[in-house]
Design an enzyme around this catalytic site. Structure first.
Site, PDB file in Angstrom:
ATOM      1  N   HIS A 129       0.814  -1.211   0.000  1.00 30.42           N
ATOM      2  CA  HIS A 129       0.000   0.000   0.000  1.00 30.42           C
ATOM      3  C   HIS A 129       0.851   1.266   0.000  1.00 30.42           C
ATOM      4  CE1 HIS A 129      -3.477  -2.480   0.736  1.00 30.42           C
ATOM      5  NE2 HIS A 129      -2.998  -2.916   1.880  1.00 30.42           N
TER       6      HIS A 129
ATOM      7  N   HIS B  45       5.554   7.221   6.247  1.00 34.22           N
ATOM      8  CA  HIS B  45       5.138   6.574   5.005  1.00 34.22           C
ATOM      9  C   HIS B  45       4.583   7.639   4.070  1.00 34.22           C
ATOM     10  CE1 HIS B  45       1.415   6.519   7.481  1.00 34.22           C
ATOM     11  NE2 HIS B  45       0.837   6.782   6.315  1.00 34.22           N
TER      12      HIS B  45
END
Length: 245
Positions: free
Chosen positions: A84, A109
């Site tokens: 992801h 992230h």
């Protein structure tokens, strides 16, 4: 009491790391954001929550005296790709302080494009710095990147980022300094929100930096080539306050 890094393992599973046998979700189709709440009872908050993230931060309705500061330190670069996002995990020692409360930096992230928007505008890249306190409370600092000069610290991530799902692993001989990925100004928008991925848990202390960083078009394109479009659509603000300091 659990140490912050025991709590961090749960944080990693909830946000930005593969969760073993957790139900599969994605950013499109039948498993996309509009269906997250129905995929699993564990994800119900994605559909029923009233304090969800991201939001449009184009305006604010309150001023606050609360300030934030960061005490970040360079350390070994540890990267993963969970299918992801691309994520870098941090060793102990760095923290964010918000309103006098300390949160330990756990990971950063990325999303392409940005998840939060400003008056309807997406930025091509955003970094989410995820922090946790010793009780598991989360604080996130979101930093927008606009196209411009290349970012030297981001270059380290781009060069080593796994192109396919891969567990966390250290990159030999490479250190990452998170200070190079955040703006000098600590002016932020603040509000109470949620994880932007399943299970969409609420109660996250969100801080979105007003000042932006830059990344080259090549750096942005390289991350997008790995992650694709991985931004959850904007959620309703409802009765929450969006605070500017």
């Amino acid at each position: 009491m659990q140490s912050v890094f025991a709590v961090a393992s749960a944080v990693a599973l909830a946000w930005g790391a593969a969760a073993g046998h957790a139900p599969h979700w994605s950013y499109e189709g039948a498993e996309g954001p509009g269906h997250w709440g129905a995929i699993s009872p564990d994800f119900a908050t994605c559909g029923t929550g009233t304090a969800q993230s991201p939001i449009d931060i184009g305006g604010f309705d309150a001023h606050g005296a609360t300030t934030i500061s960061t005490d970040y330190h360079a350390g070994p670069l540890t990267l993963l790709n969970n299918g992801h996002t691309v994520q870098a995990n941090f060793a102990p020692g760095s923290k964010l302080t918000s309103g006098g409360h300390d949160f330990t930096l756990i990971q950063v992230h990325f999303h392409t494009p940005s998840e939060h928007i400003v008056s309807g505008k997406h930025y091509p890249l955003v970094a989410h710095f995820v922090h946790a306190d010793s009780h598991g409370a989360l604080a996130v600092l979101g930093v927008f990147f606009e196209e411009g000069p290349a970012n030297p610290e981001l270059a380290k991530l781009v060069a080593a980022a796994p192109a396919h799902p891969e567990a966390a692993h250290a990159i030999d001989g490479v250190t990452l300094d998170p200070n190079g990925l955040v703006p000098a100004s600590h002016s932020v928008y603040r509000y109470s929100g949620s994880l932007t991925t399943p299970p969409c848990t609420e109660g996250v202390n969100w801080h979105v930096a007003m000042e932006h960083m830059t990344a080259s078009s090549e750096q942005i394109a390289a991350l997008h080539a790995i992650m694709g479009d991985n931004a959850r659509p904007v959620q309703a603000l409802n009765d929450r306050h969006l605070v500017s300091n």
